[in-house]
Design a protein around this motif. Structure first.
Motif, PDB file in Angstrom:
ATOM      1  N   GLU A 112      60.301  74.082  49.282  1.00  0.00           N
ATOM      2  CA  GLU A 112      59.825  74.015  47.897  1.00  0.00           C
ATOM      3  C   GLU A 112      58.569  74.869  47.707  1.00  0.00           C
ATOM      4  O   GLU A 112      58.424  75.574  46.708  1.00  0.00           O
ATOM      5  N   GLU A 113      57.672  74.821  48.689  1.00  0.00           N
ATOM      6  CA  GLU A 113      56.446  75.615  48.620  1.00  0.00           C
ATOM      7  C   GLU A 113      56.760  77.107  48.729  1.00  0.00           C
ATOM      8  O   GLU A 113      56.149  77.929  48.030  1.00  0.00           O
ATOM      9  N   LEU A 114      57.706  77.461  49.574  1.00  0.00           N
ATOM     10  CA  LEU A 114      58.083  78.864  49.724  1.00  0.00           C
ATOM     11  C   LEU A 114      58.702  79.403  48.435  1.00  0.00           C
ATOM     12  O   LEU A 114      58.429  80.539  48.031  1.00  0.00           O
ATOM     13  N   LEU A 115      59.518  78.585  47.784  1.00  0.00           N
ATOM     14  CA  LEU A 115      60.105  78.995  46.500  1.00  0.00           C
ATOM     15  C   LEU A 115      59.017  79.190  45.449  1.00  0.00           C
ATOM     16  O   LEU A 115      59.068  80.128  44.642  1.00  0.00           O
ATOM     17  N   TRP A 116      58.019  78.314  45.449  1.00  0.00           N
ATOM     18  CA  TRP A 116      56.903  78.447  44.517  1.00  0.00           C
ATOM     19  C   TRP A 116      56.130  79.740  44.789  1.00  0.00           C
ATOM     20  O   TRP A 116      55.759  80.459  43.855  1.00  0.00           O
ATOM     21  N   ILE A 117      55.885  80.049  46.067  1.00  0.00           N
ATOM     22  CA  ILE A 117      55.192  81.289  46.430  1.00  0.00           C
ATOM     23  C   ILE A 117      55.982  82.490  45.929  1.00  0.00           C
ATOM     24  O   ILE A 117      55.417  83.437  45.367  1.00  0.00           O
ATOM     25  N   GLU A 118      57.294  82.445  46.108  1.00  0.00           N
ATOM     26  CA  GLU A 118      58.146  83.541  45.623  1.00  0.00           C
ATOM     27  C   GLU A 118      58.005  83.707  44.115  1.00  0.00           C
ATOM     28  O   GLU A 118      57.875  84.829  43.615  1.00  0.00           O
ATOM     29  N   GLU A 119      58.020  82.605  43.376  1.00  0.00           N
ATOM     30  CA  GLU A 119      57.840  82.662  41.916  1.00  0.00           C
ATOM     31  C   GLU A 119      56.500  83.297  41.557  1.00  0.00           C
ATOM     32  O   GLU A 119      56.418  84.138  40.653  1.00  0.00           O
ATOM     33  N   GLU A 120      55.448  82.864  42.234  1.00  0.00           N
ATOM     34  CA  GLU A 120      54.107  83.383  41.944  1.00  0.00           C
ATOM     35  C   GLU A 120      54.021  84.879  42.252  1.00  0.00           C
ATOM     36  O   GLU A 120      53.416  85.637  41.493  1.00  0.00           O
ATOM     37  N   LEU A 121      54.610  85.306  43.353  1.00  0.00           N
ATOM     38  CA  LEU A 121      54.621  86.737  43.683  1.00  0.00           C
ATOM     39  C   LEU A 121      55.338  87.535  42.600  1.00  0.00           C
ATOM     40  O   LEU A 121      54.858  88.590  42.182  1.00  0.00           O
ATOM     41  N   ASN A 122      56.474  87.012  42.146  1.00  0.00           N
ATOM     42  CA  ASN A 122      57.247  87.714  41.119  1.00  0.00           C
ATOM     43  C   ASN A 122      56.510  87.805  39.789  1.00  0.00           C
ATOM     44  O   ASN A 122      56.775  88.711  39.000  1.00  0.00           O
ATOM     45  N   LYS A 123      55.590  86.893  39.530  1.00  0.00           N
ATOM     46  CA  LYS A 123      54.779  86.978  38.310  1.00  0.00           C
ATOM     47  C   LYS A 123      53.815  88.157  38.366  1.00  0.00           C
ATOM     48  O   LYS A 123      53.437  88.703  37.340  1.00  0.00           O
ATOM     49  N   ILE A 124      53.401  88.521  39.573  1.00  0.00           N
ATOM     50  CA  ILE A 124      52.396  89.571  39.748  1.00  0.00           C
ATOM     51  C   ILE A 124      53.032  90.929  39.996  1.00  0.00           C
ATOM     52  O   ILE A 124      52.675  91.924  39.372  1.00  0.00           O
ATOM     53  N   VAL A 125      53.980  90.975  40.924  1.00  0.00           N
ATOM     54  CA  VAL A 125      54.648  92.226  41.293  1.00  0.00           C
ATOM     55  C   VAL A 125      56.125  91.917  41.508  1.00  0.00           C
ATOM     56  O   VAL A 125      56.464  90.979  42.217  1.00  0.00           O
ATOM     57  N   LYS A 126      56.977  92.712  40.932  1.00  0.00           N
ATOM     58  CA  LYS A 126      58.421  92.563  41.141  1.00  0.00           C
ATOM     59  C   LYS A 126      58.813  93.395  42.365  1.00  0.00           C
ATOM     60  O   LYS A 126      59.070  94.585  42.279  1.00  0.00           O
ATOM     61  N   PHE A 127      58.810  92.738  43.523  1.00  0.00           N
ATOM     62  CA  PHE A 127      59.205  93.415  44.759  1.00  0.00           C
ATOM     63  C   PHE A 127      60.717  93.432  44.877  1.00  0.00           C
ATOM     64  O   PHE A 127      61.394  92.491  44.448  1.00  0.00           O
ATOM     65  N   ASP A 128      61.254  94.491  45.464  1.00  0.00           N
ATOM     66  CA  ASP A 128      62.697  94.567  45.723  1.00  0.00           C
ATOM     67  C   ASP A 128      63.106  93.534  46.761  1.00  0.00           C
ATOM     68  O   ASP A 128      64.178  92.957  46.680  1.00  0.00           O
ATOM     69  N   HIS A 129      62.235  93.320  47.747  1.00  0.00           N
ATOM     70  CA  HIS A 129      62.534  92.390  48.836  1.00  0.00           C
ATOM     71  C   HIS A 129      61.289  91.566  49.158  1.00  0.00           C
ATOM     72  O   HIS A 129      60.225  92.126  49.413  1.00  0.00           O
TER      73      HIS A 129
END
Length: 181
Positions: A112-129
């Motif tokens: 759950e925490e990893l999914l949240w981190i992924e969401e937060e990263l996507n808010k800042i930068v849209k990484f391909d991977h």
């Protein structure tokens, strides 16, 4: 990863070493700790400093600069709030990240925490991977559970096309003699 790509191009070792030294300037790597308890037990910080950090809900951000690990910032607040501040601070406004990939190294975090981190990263930068990797034993034993780090490269004149290493279908390796795996 850069060395492997350059070696595939049959680049001489000396040139690969030069390229790696230049590429180091474009690597951004930092970690945030949930608590400094493990660092105090390992005598990386004093027990008094650990008590101060815990009392004031301070969580350190460790970053690599010129091959050394230093304290970059201290975040104040709840764990989740500090993680959020850390993610934002990992991407300063003057930084132009290579959007092909980012590594998130973690210890003791739930899915759950990893999914949240992924969401937060996507808010800042849209990484391909976004590649999640469990931390090494060294990081875990020195920093403890709840630690995670962000590693990415900034854009440079050279495009190593490292994101292609993570694309599906790149499992075929071609050798100089024409054979394939």
């Amino acid at each position: 990863m850069i060395a492997a790509k350059l070696a595939q191009l049959n680049m001489p070792v000396e040139r690969i070493m030069t390229e790696l030294e230049d590429a180091k300037r474009h690597v951004r790597c930092s970690f945030v700790l949930k608590t400094t308890d493990v660092m105090a037990r390992r005598q990386r910080i004093s027990s008094a400093m650990n008590r101060i950090m815990n009392t004031f809900w301070l969580r350190p951000m460790l970053q690599t600069k010129i091959d050394k690990l230093t304290v970059g910032k201290l975040f104040l607040g709840s764990v989740r709030k500090c993680y959020e501040k850390y993610i934002k601070s990992a991407f300063p406004a003057n930084t132009d990240p290579d959007r092909s990939f980012v590594f998130v190294t973690y210890a003791g975090l739930e899915e759950e925490e990893l999914l949240w981190i992924e969401e937060e990263l996507n808010k800042i930068v849209k990484f391909d991977h976004i590649i999640f990797q469990k931390a090494s034993a060294g990081i875990t034993t020195n920093c403890g559970g709840g630690t995670f780090g962000i590693l990415y490269m900034t854009r440079s004149e050279l495009d190593y096309n490292l994101g292609a290493l993570f694309d599906r279908g790149n499992d075929v390796i071609e050798y100089d003699d024409g054979t394939r795996d």
